[in-house]
Design a protein around this motif. Structure first.
Motif, PDB file in Angstrom:
ATOM      1  N   ASN B  61       0.811  -1.220   0.000  1.00 26.99           N
ATOM      2  CA  ASN B  61       0.000   0.000   0.000  1.00 26.99           C
ATOM      3  C   ASN B  61       0.847   1.275   0.000  1.00 26.99           C
ATOM      4  N   PHE B  62       1.927   1.261  -0.773  1.00 28.87           N
ATOM      5  CA  PHE B  62       2.805   2.433  -0.825  1.00 28.87           C
ATOM      6  C   PHE B  62       2.077   3.604  -1.491  1.00 28.87           C
ATOM      7  N   GLY B  63       2.172   4.785  -0.870  1.00 27.77           N
ATOM      8  CA  GLY B  63       1.588   5.994  -1.470  1.00 27.77           C
ATOM      9  C   GLY B  63       0.119   6.192  -1.155  1.00 27.77           C
ATOM     10  N   CYS B  64      -0.357   5.552  -0.093  1.00 24.76           N
ATOM     11  CA  CYS B  64      -1.762   5.720   0.261  1.00 24.76           C
ATOM     12  C   CYS B  64      -2.002   7.146   0.769  1.00 24.76           C
ATOM     13  N   GLY B  65      -3.275   7.521   0.819  1.00 25.21           N
ATOM     14  CA  GLY B  65      -3.625   8.835   1.345  1.00 25.21           C
ATOM     15  C   GLY B  65      -3.880   9.838   0.248  1.00 25.21           C
ATOM     16  N   SER B  66      -3.432  11.044   0.498  1.00 20.88           N
ATOM     17  CA  SER B  66      -3.732  12.216  -0.324  1.00 20.88           C
ATOM     18  C   SER B  66      -3.301  12.060  -1.784  1.00 20.88           C
ATOM     19  N   SER B  67      -3.986  12.814  -2.662  1.00 22.21           N
ATOM     20  CA  SER B  67      -3.717  12.733  -4.106  1.00 22.21           C
ATOM     21  C   SER B  67      -2.554  13.610  -4.542  1.00 22.21           C
ATOM     22  N   ARG B  68      -1.876  14.234  -3.607  1.00 23.07           N
ATOM     23  CA  ARG B  68      -0.841  15.220  -3.937  1.00 23.07           C
ATOM     24  C   ARG B  68       0.196  14.664  -4.918  1.00 23.07           C
ATOM     25  N   GLU B  69       0.317  15.318  -6.046  1.00 23.06           N
ATOM     26  CA  GLU B  69       1.305  14.898  -7.044  1.00 23.06           C
ATOM     27  C   GLU B  69       2.699  15.399  -6.663  1.00 23.06           C
ATOM     28  N   GLN B  70       2.707  16.291  -5.667  1.00 29.04           N
ATOM     29  CA  GLN B  70       4.000  16.733  -5.141  1.00 29.04           C
ATOM     30  C   GLN B  70       4.772  15.536  -4.595  1.00 29.04           C
TER      31      GLN B  70
END
Lengths: 418, 166
Positions: B61-70
């Motif tokens: 589940n790497f990168g879960c959470g907010s959609s921030r492309e930053q």
């Protein structure tokens, strides 16, 4: 072979017979960005050599994450959004208007059957009114602004059948926290969650938004519900647009189905530092709390404020505890004002702040200090989420937060809910 | 495309707030500046430790959470060449492809901090040079492979003006 709600909406919008696993390019009904993601999208829009959005009436940008601006860097990004919005003639919501996920349905932009992208992960919120809405990043947002389309992998579906009626003092927030704790943070990754059953039927549309809002916290692409009479009435009260609701076929194929009986559910609390680290309130009751937050796209609606005010009325919060209340929108704030709820909060010792996301995302408006415990109605409790990686965040319903700040410790709200 | 570098290993559920905190990301579009804060809440010295071409390796589940492309942009600007994990959260996964950051899905139990990896994206093989083993990587959907090979979605739109998949 029958179709799920997600397959039906993506079939309709792509003109293809879309089945789970297919990749389709589908027409977008609405495209939204907020101030944490829109500036990068505006930059990408220019780099993609575009000059016009596909349809200004189907686009909105919202300043809510750092609103009003706490820093000059943020002010410059806000300025870029205002310039873009003026030039393109899109719907634009400035400081004080509210949180994007409250505004999109409240202002009538979203209707059942819609396909919506938003550059914010909690865009899944509108699933509660039967729309396939999902979060994307800034470059996908830019592509959507230009083309009015996006490519999608048609998701498999995970059906949650929720039987029974929630007991008094237990709310939709407790239910979704429980489900996330059960299936974990990646339990529905890349899937369309579908929530149904008599527990959902019994909830108001406002309470349902809380559940769909947190679908992303189980990894889901969207958090869909079927539309009933309540949905239809709610949408008609907010939107002039014509719509047709979308129902799953009886023989739709689900990758997973789970049934629950919610009639004995306790209030639930997510403990630091993951949303799926969930316990019944009885197991964490007594944990000291220095700050409470009521608001956000999860629980800042008028019903949430009424529940919290019902507990705080005529009482004072603990003198070593702070309470921040951020109504989800200008309309919610006005309504709360008219009903005397804001007076109750202020009298109880709360700081009522501008509608927006500030405290939840750590930009401003209530950054905790080292070692402090916060209990919040938000949807995320990651380490550092509220702007300090040495603070601890617990998540609960508006009732649990209101009861907890009265005593300065996590408190079961049930005895305070009539 | 062949990638070589050392491993910086993380656990499960690494969310995008950890990759780049909201404290920093709302302030600026200067990704070089944001890159200095990558993974800061988990490892304050992370940025200083990275050598050009290194890999971030995670669990589930790497990168879960907010959609921030930053998040992917800050990783790219910290000179990380790819992210390797057992599984990825979907918005982050798309954002990586769209910004041109290779994401590699494979079993990461046999990859440890400091290991030297060599990854051949075309062949679909990850070679752990330190341990002398090959690990099979899951293929990317063709749409994503095309966007990645064109250098990201901005380049795709520059070329075609809209979505144009083979």
């Amino acid at each position: 072979m029958g179709k799920t709600i997600a397959e039906k909406i993506l079939s309709q919008k792509s003109g293809k017979d879309a089945k789970a696993g297919d990749i389709v390019i589908a027409d977008l009904d609405f495209v939204m960005g907020q101030d944490g993601t829109s500036p990068l999208a505006i930059k990408a829009f220019a780099e993609m050599r575009a000059t016009k959005v596909f349809d200004p009436a189907r686009v909105a940008m919202v300043i809510d994450h750092s609103s009003p601006s706490p820093l000059e860097g943020v002010s410059e990004l806000h300025r870029q959004m205002r310039v873009f919005a003026d030039k393109q003639g899109i719907n634009f919501y400035d400081i004080g208007d509210g949180v994007c996920h409250q505004l999109m349905p409240e202002q009538g932009h979203i209707i059942p059957g819609d396909l919506v992208i938003g550059a914010d992960s909690h865009t899944c919120t509108y699933g509660a009114i039967n729309a396939f809405s999902t979060g994307v990043g800034s470059t996908d947002l830019a592509a959507g602004l230009i083309a009015g389309k996006l490519w999608f992998k048609v998701p498999e579906a995970f059906k949650f059948v929720l039987n029974g009626i929630l007991p008094a003092g237990v709310f939709s927030k407790d239910l979704i926290l429980y489900l996330i704790g059960d299936v974990t943070a990646d339990g529905a990754t890349y899937m369309a969650a579908e929530y149904g059953g008599e527990a959902i039927d019994a909830l108001s549309v406002e309470q349902r938004f809380t559940i769909s809002n947190m679908a992303i916290e189980m990894g889901a692409k969207c958090g869909l519900m079927e539309a009933d009479e309540k949905t239809v009435n709610w949408v008609k009260a907010h939107s002039q647009k014509e719509f047709a609701t979308v129902k799953a076929d009886d023989d739709a194929i689900y990758a997973r189905v789970k049934e629950y009986d919610v009639s004995t559910l306790e209030p639930q609390v997510a403990k630091p530092h993951t949303v799926d680290n969930v316990s019944p309130v009885s197991q964490v009751a007594g944990t000291p709390i220095q700050q409470g937050v009521i608001g956000t796209c999860t629980n800042g609606r008028i019903e949430d404020l009424r529940i919290a005010a019902g507990i705080l009325k005529g009482r004072k919060i603990d003198r070593h505890t702070r309470l921040i209340v951020a109504p989800a929108s200008r309309q919610v704030m006005l309504q709360a004002m008219r009903e005397g709820l804001l007076e109750i909060f202020v009298e109880a010792g709360a700081a009522v702040v501008t509608p927006g996301c500030g405290p939840c995302v750590g930009t401003h408006n209530g950054v905790p200090s080292d070692g402090e415990n916060v209990i919040s109605t938000a949807n995320r409790n990651f380490k550092g989420r509220m702007g300090n990686n040495k603070a601890f965040i617990y998540l609960g319903s508006p009732a649990t937060v209101a009861a907890s700040v009265l005593f300065g410790k996590i408190t079961d709200p049930r005895e305070f809910v009539k | 495309m062949e990638l070589k570098g050392r491993v910086h290993k993380f656990g499960d559920d690494i969310n995008t707030d950890y990759i780049i905190s909201g404290r920093h990301k709302f302030k600026t579009l200067d990704m070089k500046e944001l890159a200095k804060h990558v993974m800061e809440d988990l490892d304050p010295d992370f940025y200083a430790k990275v050598a050009k071409g290194d890999f971030i390796v995670g669990g589930r589940n790497f990168g879960c959470g907010s959609s921030r492309e930053q998040a992917p942009l800050a990783i790219i600007n910290a000179d990380i060449s790819a992210v390797v994990a057992k599984s990825f959260a979907r918005i982050f996964y798309r954002n990586c492809i769209n910004t041109g950051l290779p994401v590699i899905e494979c079993d990461t139990d046999q990859i440890d901090e400091g290991d030297e990896l060599q990854i051949d994206l075309q062949a679909g093989v990850l070679h752990n040079r330190t341990k002398g083993i090959d690990i099979k990587i899951a293929p990317l959907p063709s749409v994503m492979l095309q966007i990645l090979s064109e250098g990201g979605l901005i380049e795709h739109f520059k070329k075609y003006g809209t979505f144009n998949f083979n």
